[in-house]
Design a protein around this motif. Structure first.
Motif, PDB file in Angstrom:
ATOM      1  N   ALA A  22      -1.633   1.934  -1.871  1.00 60.40           N
ATOM      2  CA  ALA A  22      -0.363   2.144  -2.565  1.00 60.40           C
ATOM      3  C   ALA A  22       0.827   1.827  -1.671  1.00 60.40           C
ATOM      4  CB  ALA A  22      -0.295   3.585  -3.071  1.00 60.40           C
ATOM      5  N   GLU A  23       0.760   2.227  -0.406  1.00 53.90           N
ATOM      6  CA  GLU A  23       1.882   1.980   0.506  1.00 53.90           C
ATOM      7  C   GLU A  23       2.080   0.484   0.731  1.00 53.90           C
ATOM      8  OE1 GLU A  23       3.277   3.014   5.099  1.00 53.90           O
ATOM      9  OE2 GLU A  23       1.488   3.929   4.245  1.00 53.90           O
ATOM     10  N   ARG A  24       0.977  -0.223   0.893  1.00 51.52           N
ATOM     11  CA  ARG A  24       1.062  -1.663   1.097  1.00 51.52           C
ATOM     12  C   ARG A  24       1.604  -2.361  -0.155  1.00 51.52           C
ATOM     13  NH1 ARG A  24      -4.148  -5.606   2.301  1.00 51.52           N
ATOM     14  NH2 ARG A  24      -2.968  -7.555   2.617  1.00 51.52           N
ATOM     15  N   GLY A  26       3.470  -1.052  -2.520  1.00 51.62           N
ATOM     16  CA  GLY A  26       4.870  -0.701  -2.706  1.00 51.62           C
ATOM     17  C   GLY A  26       5.794  -1.535  -1.837  1.00 51.62           C
ATOM     18  N   ALA A  27       5.375  -1.793  -0.600  1.00 51.94           N
ATOM     19  CA  ALA A  27       6.187  -2.618   0.297  1.00 51.94           C
ATOM     20  C   ALA A  27       6.282  -4.048  -0.220  1.00 51.94           C
ATOM     21  CB  ALA A  27       5.594  -2.600   1.702  1.00 51.94           C
ATOM     22  N   ASP A 203       9.682   1.325  -6.336  1.00 58.58           N
ATOM     23  CA  ASP A 203       9.790   0.455  -5.162  1.00 58.58           C
ATOM     24  C   ASP A 203      10.754  -0.705  -5.382  1.00 58.58           C
ATOM     25  OD1 ASP A 203       7.759   1.789  -3.530  1.00 58.58           O
ATOM     26  OD2 ASP A 203       6.340   1.020  -5.003  1.00 58.58           O
ATOM     27  N   PRO A 276       8.252  -1.576   8.415  1.00 53.12           N
ATOM     28  CA  PRO A 276       8.355  -2.138   7.072  1.00 53.12           C
ATOM     29  C   PRO A 276       9.783  -2.558   6.721  1.00 53.12           C
ATOM     30  CG  PRO A 276       6.978  -0.183   7.054  1.00 53.12           C
ATOM     31  CD  PRO A 276       7.597  -0.259   8.421  1.00 53.12           C
ATOM     32  N   SER A 349       4.633  -4.836   5.473  1.00 57.27           N
ATOM     33  CA  SER A 349       3.986  -3.643   6.040  1.00 57.27           C
ATOM     34  C   SER A 349       2.817  -4.081   6.898  1.00 57.27           C
ATOM     35  CB  SER A 349       3.481  -2.705   4.927  1.00 57.27           C
ATOM     36  OG  SER A 349       2.448  -3.329   4.190  1.00 57.27           O
ATOM     37  N   TRP A 351      -1.043  -3.075   7.877  1.00 57.90           N
ATOM     38  CA  TRP A 351      -2.093  -2.301   7.233  1.00 57.90           C
ATOM     39  C   TRP A 351      -3.347  -2.208   8.092  1.00 57.90           C
ATOM     40  CZ3 TRP A 351      -5.898  -5.954   6.592  1.00 57.90           C
ATOM     41  CH2 TRP A 351      -5.496  -7.289   6.433  1.00 57.90           C
TER      42      TRP A 351
END
Length: 361
Positions: A22-24, A26-27, A203, A276, A349, A351
Motif C-alpha cells: 500500500a505504501e509503495r 500510494g507513492a 494520495d 519519498p 519510494s 521498497w
C-alpha cells in the motif's frame, strides 16, 4: 447564473502490477503526475489559420471546421498567468515556443469545447498535433483570468480541490446534476460525476487539508452542498493563488540551484539517499563523444530524466519511469564532448533493504 466549469478529460488509470504494498502504491499514485524539478516547460499556441478540428453540426448531418487559434488578447492572459506561477520562485520554468514539436504544452482556444488541461505529465501522452490545454470562453471577461490560472495548475499536476476526500463535502447529488445539466455547462451526468461528485484518492490530493480558497476549487452557488453547514450558501473562492496553492508547487518544485549540482562521472556510482518524493540532480560533462548509459540501481521506484543544456536552458533528451516494476530506470543517449547534460532522479519510494544509487558509463 452558474459559473462555467473546467471539464477534465478522462485518462486511463495506470496499470500497476498486482500485490504492490500500500505504501509503495500510494507513492506511485501521488507522484506520477508531477514533473521532475528543474524542467523547462515549453508551451505554444495553435495558429488560428491552419490549426483546428472538424466537428459535427447537430441535427444537420454536416460538419464544419473550428479554429483552435486565439486572439492576442486571449493569449496574453495565458502568458501573464504562466508568469504569475513562475514568479513564485519554483524550480520549474516556462518558455513560449512557436514550434509545436518542441512544446510539452500545446494550447488551443476552441469555443464550445470547454476549458480543460492534461494533468501534469499526462500531457506527454498527447500527439504533437493535439491540444493539451483548451480555453473555451473569453479569458478577458471579468473573473475569467482565474480560468487560465486554474488550467496551468492542472498542467503542474494539481487536481480539483473540491474532490478531495478531506473536504468532507456532502452533496445534494441530484441538485448538482440538475445545476450542471443547464446552461452554460450542459454537462452529462457522467461528466458532472467525474469533475465534481467523484472523490479522488487520499494520495492524489493537492495538500493535507481542504482549501476552499484554492485556485483549483470551483465556485458553487447555494443549494448544492448539504454539509459542512457553513457552505450551504455556496463556495466562493477568490480566483487567485492561495497560500496552499503556492505550497503545493514549492513542495514539488523547490527553487533549483544549478551551480551546486554535483558531477556524475562515468563508472562512478553515487548513492542517492532520497526519501519519498525527493529528487537528486547531477550534471554530466562528457569526457568524450559517444553513447552513454545512465541507470539507477537498488529496490526503488524512480523517474529518471536526461536533459541537454542548449543556450543556457535544459532541453529534454530522454526519460524513463520504472514505477511499479521490478526493473530499474535506464537511459541510453549519445552525449557530445563540450556540452553539458543534467540527470534528474525523483524517488517515489524505496521498497527494499538496500540503498538506491545512480551511475553512468
Amino acid at each position: 447564473m452558474t459559473a462555467r466549469y473546467c471539464s477534465l478529460p478522462r485518462q486511463p488509470a495506470p496499470a500497476y502490477a498486482p500485490g504492490l504494498a500500500a505504501e509503495r502504491l500510494g507513492a506511485l499514485v501521488g507522484g506520477r503526475r508531477v514533473w521532475v524539478n528543474g524542467t523547462v516547460l515549453h508551451y505554444c499556441f495553435f495558429d488560428g489559420d491552419t490549426d483546428g478540428s472538424v466537428i459535427a453540426v447537430p441535427g444537420t448531418g454536416r460538419t464544419r471546421w473550428v479554429s483552435w487559434g486565439g486572439a492576442k488578447e486571449q493569449q496574453d492572459v495565458v502568458r501573464e498567468c504562466f508568469e504569475e506561477w513562475r514568479g513564485l520562485g519554483t524550480g520549474l520554468a516556462f518558455t513560449e515556443v512557436r514550434d509545436r514539436s518542441e512544446a510539452e504544452l500545446r494550447i488551443g482556444f476552441q469555443h464550445g469545447d470547454g476549458s480543460w488541461s492534461a494533468v501534469g505529465r499526462d500531457a506527454l501522452r498527447a500527439g504533437v498535433h493535439d491540444r493539451t490545454m483548451n480555453f473555451g470562453w473569453d479569458l478577458t471577461a471579468p473573473g475569467e483570468r482565474a480560468t487560465a490560472l486554474h488550467q496551468i495548475g492542472h498542467a503542474l499536476g494539481m487536481l480539483h480541490e473540491h474532490q478531495s476526500p478531506d473536504a468532507g463535502i456532502h452533496w445534494d447529488d441530484e441538485a448538482v446534476y440538475a445545476e450542471l445539466a443547464g446552461p452554460p455547462n450542459h454537462w452529462s451526468r457522467a461528466r458532472t460525476y467525474h469533475n465534481v461528485l467523484r472523490k479522488i484518492g487520499p494520495d492524489e490530493v493537492n495538500g493535507p487539508v481542504w482549501d476552499p480558497r484554492s485556485i483549483m476549487q470551483f465556485a458553487f452557488p447555494p443549494g448544492l452542498i448539504l454539509e459542512p453547514e457553513q457552505y450551504r450558501g455556496g463556495v466562493h473562492p477568490p480566483g487567485t493563488l492561495s497560500t496552499a496553492d503556492k505550497g503545493f508547487v514549492l513542495r514539488w518544485y523547490p527553487p533549483a540551484d544549478p551551480p551546486r549540482t554535483p558531477a556524475l562521472v562515468p563508472f562512478r556510482s553515487v548513492p542517492l539517499g532520497l526519501g519519498p518524493g525527493e529528487q537528486a540532480d547531477f550534471r554530466i560533462d562528457p569526457p568524450e563523444t559517444r553513447a552513454y548509459t545512465v541507470s539507477v540501481f537498488g529496490d526503488g521506484d524512480t523517474v529518471v530524466v536526461l536533459f541537454e543544456e542548449r543556450d543556457g536552458e535544459p532541453r529534454f533528451l530522454a526519460g524513463h519511469d520504472d514505477g511499479g516494476t521490478p526493473s530499474n530506470a535506464t537511459l541510453a543517449a549519445r552525449l557530445v564532448k563540450g556540452r553539458r547534460y543534467y540527470v534528474r532522479v525523483r524517488l517515489y519510494s524505496s521498497w527494499g533493504p538496500g540503498e538506491t544509487a545512480v551511475m553512468c558509463w
